[in-house]
Structures are given as structure tokens and as C-alpha cells.
Design a protein around this motif. Structure first.
Motif, PDB file in Angstrom:
ATOM      1  N   ARG A 122       0.835  -1.199   0.000  1.00 44.09           N
ATOM      2  CA  ARG A 122       0.000   0.000   0.000  1.00 44.09           C
ATOM      3  C   ARG A 122       0.870   1.250   0.000  1.00 44.09           C
ATOM      4  NH1 ARG A 122      -4.701  -1.338   4.401  1.00 44.09           N
ATOM      5  NH2 ARG A 122      -5.437  -3.215   3.387  1.00 44.09           N
ATOM      6  N   ILE A 123       0.427   2.255  -0.723  1.00 42.54           N
ATOM      7  CA  ILE A 123       1.148   3.517  -0.755  1.00 42.54           C
ATOM      8  C   ILE A 123       0.778   4.350   0.471  1.00 42.54           C
ATOM      9  CG2 ILE A 123       1.464   5.674  -2.017  1.00 42.54           C
ATOM     10  CD1 ILE A 123       0.989   4.035  -4.580  1.00 42.54           C
ATOM     11  N   VAL A 124      -0.514   4.432   0.772  1.00 43.04           N
ATOM     12  CA  VAL A 124      -0.978   5.134   1.973  1.00 43.04           C
ATOM     13  C   VAL A 124      -1.941   4.222   2.721  1.00 43.04           C
ATOM     14  CG1 VAL A 124      -0.730   7.436   0.976  1.00 43.04           C
ATOM     15  CG2 VAL A 124      -2.924   6.277   0.845  1.00 43.04           C
ATOM     16  N   GLN A 125      -2.090   4.478   4.004  1.00 43.05           N
ATOM     17  CA  GLN A 125      -3.020   3.717   4.817  1.00 43.05           C
ATOM     18  C   GLN A 125      -3.784   4.689   5.707  1.00 43.05           C
ATOM     19  OE1 GLN A 125      -1.237   0.628   7.139  1.00 43.05           O
ATOM     20  NE2 GLN A 125      -3.184  -0.069   7.932  1.00 43.05           N
ATOM     21  N   PHE A 126      -5.110   4.628   5.666  1.00 41.04           N
ATOM     22  CA  PHE A 126      -5.913   5.484   6.531  1.00 41.04           C
ATOM     23  C   PHE A 126      -5.810   4.971   7.960  1.00 41.04           C
ATOM     24  CE2 PHE A 126      -7.901   6.561   2.480  1.00 41.04           C
ATOM     25  CZ  PHE A 126      -7.941   7.942   2.592  1.00 41.04           C
ATOM     26  N   SER A 130      -1.278   7.565   6.791  1.00 37.02           N
ATOM     27  CA  SER A 130       0.174   7.484   6.952  1.00 37.02           C
ATOM     28  C   SER A 130       0.814   7.050   5.640  1.00 37.02           C
ATOM     29  CB  SER A 130       0.546   6.510   8.070  1.00 37.02           C
ATOM     30  OG  SER A 130       0.113   5.211   7.753  1.00 37.02           O
ATOM     31  N   LEU A 131       1.966   7.641   5.391  1.00 35.66           N
ATOM     32  CA  LEU A 131       2.774   7.281   4.227  1.00 35.66           C
ATOM     33  C   LEU A 131       3.666   6.107   4.596  1.00 35.66           C
ATOM     34  CD1 LEU A 131       3.782  10.876   3.065  1.00 35.66           C
ATOM     35  CD2 LEU A 131       1.912   9.443   2.225  1.00 35.66           C
ATOM     36  N   PRO A 132       4.271   5.454   3.621  1.00 29.28           N
ATOM     37  CA  PRO A 132       5.139   4.307   3.930  1.00 29.28           C
ATOM     38  C   PRO A 132       6.269   4.637   4.910  1.00 29.28           C
ATOM     39  CG  PRO A 132       4.644   4.337   1.592  1.00 29.28           C
ATOM     40  CD  PRO A 132       4.097   5.619   2.171  1.00 29.28           C
ATOM     41  N   ASP A 133       6.708   5.898   4.949  1.00 27.33           N
ATOM     42  CA  ASP A 133       7.784   6.268   5.870  1.00 27.33           C
ATOM     43  C   ASP A 133       7.267   6.593   7.274  1.00 27.33           C
ATOM     44  OD1 ASP A 133       6.620   8.784   5.681  1.00 27.33           O
ATOM     45  OD2 ASP A 133       8.398   9.770   4.853  1.00 27.33           O
ATOM     46  N   GLY A 134       5.956   6.459   7.490  1.00 27.87           N
ATOM     47  CA  GLY A 134       5.366   6.703   8.803  1.00 27.87           C
ATOM     48  C   GLY A 134       4.822   8.100   9.009  1.00 27.87           C
ATOM     49  N   THR A 135       5.027   8.987   8.059  1.00 27.55           N
ATOM     50  CA  THR A 135       4.513  10.351   8.161  1.00 27.55           C
ATOM     51  C   THR A 135       2.990  10.329   8.231  1.00 27.55           C
ATOM     52  OG1 THR A 135       6.368  11.177   6.864  1.00 27.55           O
ATOM     53  CG2 THR A 135       4.443  12.614   7.037  1.00 27.55           C
TER      54      THR A 135
END
Length: 78
Positions: free
Chosen positions: A4-8, A38-43
Motif C-alpha cells: 500500500r502507498i498510503v493507509q488510513f 500514513s505514508l510508507p515512511d510513517g509520516t
């Protein structure tokens, strides 16, 4: 690992603010949501929006409503 690219991570609805207008077998709902993803880097990124949904009832089954159109507009500064 997720592809996934982003996760709600949060989706909040405000049902007391929703406005529902009926026109025969058609209903228009205008409301607001607040989300965080959240983005894959945790942002973590917050995003709020207004939405307009158009539903049409199935004439054969009056209790069944089908979403036929949806539009979402970002709320600036959120």
C-alpha cells in the motif's frame, strides 16, 4: 511488507452536521469528514473534506438506496 502507498489511520464522520434533501426517489447528502493517513515512511497527514453524495432508491425495493454519484472537496488549512 505492505504494498500500500498510503493507509488510513483515522476516519471521522460528523453525522449531526449532515444535511439530507429528498427529491422523490433521489436523496442528496452533504457532510464533512476528517481523515488521517500514513505514508510508507510513517509520516501522518491529516485531511478534512466536504462531500456531496447522491443516492437513488431502488423502486422495487424502496428501502434500498444506491450511491450514484460522489464528490469530495478538501477543506483548506486542515
Amino acid at each position: 511488507m505492505s504494498d500500500r502507498i498510503v493507509q488510513f489511520t483515522r476516519i471521522e464522520q460528523f453525522p449531526t452536521e449532515a444535511i439530507v434533501r429528498h427529491f422523490g426517489t433521489t436523496a442528496i447528502v452533504v457532510g464533512r469528514t476528517a481523515r488521517e493517513f500514513s505514508l510508507p515512511d510513517g509520516t501522518q497527514i491529516p485531511a478534512s473534506s466536504r462531500y456531496t453524495h447522491v443516492f437513488v432508491s431502488d423502486e422495487a425495493h424502496e428501502a434500498k438506496w444506491n450511491l450514484v454519484s460522489a464528490h469530495r472537496t478538501a477543506i483548506a488549512g486542515s
